[in-house]
Design a protein around this motif. Structure first.
Motif, PDB file in Angstrom:
ATOM      1  N   ALA A 285       0.832  -1.208   0.000  1.00 54.12           N
ATOM      2  CA  ALA A 285       0.000   0.000   0.000  1.00 54.12           C
ATOM      3  C   ALA A 285       0.869   1.263   0.000  1.00 54.12           C
ATOM      4  O   ALA A 285       0.568   2.235  -0.693  1.00 54.12           O
ATOM      5  N   THR A 286       1.939   1.234   0.768  1.00 56.10           N
ATOM      6  CA  THR A 286       2.800   2.418   0.852  1.00 56.10           C
ATOM      7  C   THR A 286       3.488   2.668  -0.489  1.00 56.10           C
ATOM      8  O   THR A 286       3.504   3.801  -0.988  1.00 56.10           O
ATOM      9  N   ALA A 287       4.011   1.614  -1.083  1.00 56.77           N
ATOM     10  CA  ALA A 287       4.683   1.758  -2.384  1.00 56.77           C
ATOM     11  C   ALA A 287       3.689   2.244  -3.437  1.00 56.77           C
ATOM     12  O   ALA A 287       3.984   3.131  -4.249  1.00 56.77           O
ATOM     13  N   TYR A 288       2.491   1.694  -3.393  1.00 55.47           N
ATOM     14  CA  TYR A 288       1.472   2.083  -4.363  1.00 55.47           C
ATOM     15  C   TYR A 288       1.137   3.571  -4.219  1.00 55.47           C
ATOM     16  O   TYR A 288       1.064   4.306  -5.201  1.00 55.47           O
TER      17      TYR A 288
ATOM     18  N   LYS B 185      -6.579  -6.667  -5.700  1.00 55.46           N
ATOM     19  CA  LYS B 185      -6.279  -5.821  -6.868  1.00 55.46           C
ATOM     20  C   LYS B 185      -4.981  -5.046  -6.676  1.00 55.46           C
ATOM     21  O   LYS B 185      -4.455  -4.449  -7.615  1.00 55.46           O
ATOM     22  N   GLU B 186      -4.472  -5.007  -5.436  1.00 55.48           N
ATOM     23  CA  GLU B 186      -3.267  -4.244  -5.107  1.00 55.48           C
ATOM     24  C   GLU B 186      -3.392  -2.777  -5.480  1.00 55.48           C
ATOM     25  O   GLU B 186      -2.512  -2.208  -6.131  1.00 55.48           O
ATOM     26  N   VAL B 187      -4.499  -2.175  -5.083  1.00 56.63           N
ATOM     27  CA  VAL B 187      -4.681  -0.730  -5.257  1.00 56.63           C
ATOM     28  C   VAL B 187      -5.275  -0.144  -3.969  1.00 56.63           C
ATOM     29  O   VAL B 187      -5.907  -0.853  -3.190  1.00 56.63           O
ATOM     30  N   THR B 188      -5.068   1.160  -3.762  1.00 51.63           N
ATOM     31  CA  THR B 188      -5.752   1.835  -2.658  1.00 51.63           C
ATOM     32  C   THR B 188      -7.060   2.404  -3.185  1.00 51.63           C
ATOM     33  O   THR B 188      -7.211   2.627  -4.387  1.00 51.63           O
ATOM     34  N   PHE B 189      -8.016   2.604  -2.285  1.00 52.05           N
ATOM     35  CA  PHE B 189      -9.289   3.209  -2.690  1.00 52.05           C
ATOM     36  C   PHE B 189      -9.762   4.137  -1.574  1.00 52.05           C
ATOM     37  O   PHE B 189      -9.437   3.924  -0.405  1.00 52.05           O
ATOM     38  N   SER B 190     -10.497   5.164  -1.969  1.00 50.42           N
ATOM     39  CA  SER B 190     -10.926   6.162  -1.001  1.00 50.42           C
ATOM     40  C   SER B 190     -12.013   5.583  -0.095  1.00 50.42           C
ATOM     41  O   SER B 190     -12.952   4.956  -0.561  1.00 50.42           O
ATOM     42  N   GLN B 191     -11.871   5.787   1.227  1.00 48.59           N
ATOM     43  CA  GLN B 191     -12.869   5.253   2.156  1.00 48.59           C
ATOM     44  C   GLN B 191     -13.857   6.307   2.588  1.00 48.59           C
ATOM     45  O   GLN B 191     -15.025   6.062   2.762  1.00 48.59           O
ATOM     46  N   ARG B 192     -13.366   7.459   2.821  1.00 47.02           N
ATOM     47  CA  ARG B 192     -14.266   8.566   3.158  1.00 47.02           C
ATOM     48  C   ARG B 192     -13.477   9.826   2.902  1.00 47.02           C
ATOM     49  O   ARG B 192     -12.249   9.810   2.852  1.00 47.02           O
ATOM     50  N   SER B 193     -14.167  10.896   2.752  1.00 48.87           N
ATOM     51  CA  SER B 193     -13.441  12.125   2.463  1.00 48.87           C
ATOM     52  C   SER B 193     -12.869  12.660   3.765  1.00 48.87           C
ATOM     53  O   SER B 193     -13.086  12.102   4.832  1.00 48.87           O
ATOM     54  N   LYS B 194     -12.189  13.724   3.627  1.00 47.61           N
ATOM     55  CA  LYS B 194     -11.447  14.350   4.718  1.00 47.61           C
ATOM     56  C   LYS B 194     -12.124  14.182   6.087  1.00 47.61           C
ATOM     57  O   LYS B 194     -13.287  14.485   6.283  1.00 47.61           O
ATOM     58  N   GLU B 195     -11.308  13.669   6.994  1.00 53.25           N
ATOM     59  CA  GLU B 195     -11.849  13.408   8.324  1.00 53.25           C
ATOM     60  C   GLU B 195     -10.875  14.066   9.296  1.00 53.25           C
ATOM     61  O   GLU B 195      -9.677  13.839   9.250  1.00 53.25           O
TER      62      GLU B 195
END
Ligand code: ADP
Ligand code: MG
Ligand code: ZN
Length: 486
Positions: free
Chosen positions: A231-234, A260-270
């Motif tokens: 995740a960090t490298a991605y 899939k080896e990708v990051t995805f947005s979980q929620r907007s700015k918190e």
């Protein structure tokens, strides 16, 4: 990534191996194996009117970690409510520490590939309670979620670093060392598959040479080193590409899709204010006496780094051997017990690393589970030293000890493995081998002296491995010389 420099800060969650939960008397159970919702009570189920009580053992374990990470232990602690509405905590808030955590301003040195050391600052260590576990089920178009509160209220530590890491390798080295230390301190089992340690990686990039930080993203719920690194490298590559494309990084909380080896947005700015932190009204501030802090400090075990340095200085071991032997505390303790039982440290290290470990790997056993005790290995080494058996036979004897738990001497005796050092008996065997192989003797006498090794092999074979190879070598040389002169 040459144009940009990575900036990484880690938040590490580690469950604490206490007998009971953080604020109630429920047992801490194995969250994978225990039946769901069998270790719960009105407190950790968030029933109205129930009051939390602080677990003293959890505070002690938190202090251990804080001290081992070179932090100041704060005498004045305040618990805080972190409010959020999600069914993994029945109270709709988590009791955590916010403004007055138990430990601050520490550091940890990590070792890098090129032999360099680097100091990573630890901003804070605070106590909180773990959440329950949700399992989302989708069956035939119907979707529902199952909740297990066994883990809700289990004492959890959060260890927050400064953004001091500059590569994925540094992040991995830091995380690895934190895991090693919490295991050494008997605070955590280190069993990543059971989720007892979880990482959050805060990542940003900046142009090389800049001393300002870029906007960071935070990847949550990384349950393995593989996920942390992936995740960090991605994120580092993704952020560089966004900036190169003229875009801007948005501060965001992300998840990591393992397959899939990708990051995805979980929620907007918190932000912190979203949690409406406030001091927990049901718990008074916690005052930690200086004498308690001192006592915990005095009770810390020798940590891996100090142990490794001592093994090198006191036992004359190489850095590699010392590193492997101190990697896990039970191995180090086993090794030290063998030395205490009279084993010569280098010899013990050699037998453990070269032979015992491969038997353990094959049998998939940890050192606490094996039948060979430290003193028994020392017994075996003694037989090799006294030349009762040679070291090859020694390996077989160790395998038999490993399988049965019997003493080395007993196995040697029972199987008739004692080495033959008796010169007369061996001289007869040597003579026999020479008599049986006139062609090779002739070749040897013509100058093919390399055949000496072959002759030794034949004698070893004839003795079924029991001949003392040193004595055989001497006898062979003498008998061949005699033949050459006759
Ligand atoms: P909080 O999440 O409580 O607001 P911070 O944002 O300051 O606290 O820090 C959370 C984690 O993020 C820490 O481990 C910190 O080292 C790391 N961090 C802060 N800023 C950055 C940045 N620009 N890039 C990478 N990591 C960062
Ligand atoms: Mg965070
Ligand atoms: Zn409970």
């Amino acid at each position: 990534m040459t144009k940009y420099e990575a900036v990484i800060g880690l938040e590490i969650h580690a469950e604490m191996m206490t007998a009971s939960k953080m604020f109630c008397g429920c047992r801490v159970v194995d969250s994978v194996e225990a039946e769901p919702n069998t270790a719960v009570c009105p407190v950790c189920l968030g029933m109205p009117g129930m009051l939390p009580v602080i677990n003293k053992q959890a505070i002690e374990l938190a202090m251990r970690v804080g001290l081992a990470l070179n932090c100041e232990i704060q005498p004045y602690n305040v618990f805080a409510r972190k409010n959020y509405f999600y069914p993994d905590l029945a109270k709709s808030y988590q009791i955590s520490q916010y403004e007055e955590p138990i430990a601050v301003n520490g550091w940890l040195d990590i070792d890098l590939e090129d032999g360099e050391r680097k100091r990573i600052r630890v901003r804070r260590v605070h106590m909180e309670e773990d959440t329950g576990k949700l399992t989302h089920v989708a069956e035939g178009g119907e979707r529902h979620s199952l909740v297990d509160y066994n883990r809700a209220g289990v004492p959890l530590l959060e260890i927050v670093s400064e953004p001091d890491m500059r590569s994925v390798e540094e992040a991995r080295a830091y995380a690895t060392k934190i895991r090693q230390i919490v295991r050494y301190l008997a605070v955590n089992t280190g069993d990543m598959e059971k989720g007892v340690i979880r990482f959050e990686s805060n990542v940003s990039v900046r142009p090389r040479g800049s001393d300002e930080f870029g906007t960071r993203t935070e990847v949550k719920n990384l349950n393995s080193f593989r996920a942390l690194v992936g995740a960090t490298a991605y994120e580092l590559v993704r952020q560089a590409e966004v900036i190169d494309g003229g875009g801007k990084i948005e501060q965001d909380t992300l998840g990591w899709d393992e397959s899939k080896e990708v990051t995805f947005s979980q929620r907007s700015k918190e932000d912190a204010h979203d949690y409406r932190y406030f001091p927990e009204p049901d718990l008074p501030p916690l005052q930690i006496e200086a004498s308690w802090i001192e006592a915990v400090g005095a009770s810390l075990p020798e940590l891996p780094e100090a142990k490794m340095a001592r093994y090198e200085a006191e036992y004359g071991l190489g850095a590699y051997e010392a590193g492997v032997l101190t990697e896990e505390r039970p191995v180090a303790e086993w090794f030290e017990a063998a030395v205490a039982a009279g084993g010569e440290p280098k010899q013990v290290a050699n037998w453990v690393l070269n032979h015992l470990f491969s038997l353990m790997n094959e049998a998939k056993l940890g050192i606490e589970e094996i039948k060979v005790g430290p003193a028994q290995l020392v017994g075996l080494i003694g037989l090799v030293e006294k030349k009762t058996i040679n070291s090859n036979t020694g390996k077989d004897v160790l395998a038999a000890m490993f399988a049965t738990g019997a003493e080395a001497a007993e196995i040697v005796e029972k199987k008739g493995l004692a080495q033959i050092s008796d010169t007369d008996a061996l001289a007869a065997m040597v003579a026999q081998v020479l008599a049986d192989n006139p062609d090779n003797v002739a070749r040897y006498l013509e100058g093919q002296t390399k055949l000496q090794g072959w002759f030794v092999g034949q004698v070893m074979k004839a003795s079924r491995g029991k001949a003392n190879p040193g004595v055989v070598n001497q006898l062979l040389a003498a008998q061949l010389a005699e033949l050459a002169n006759s």
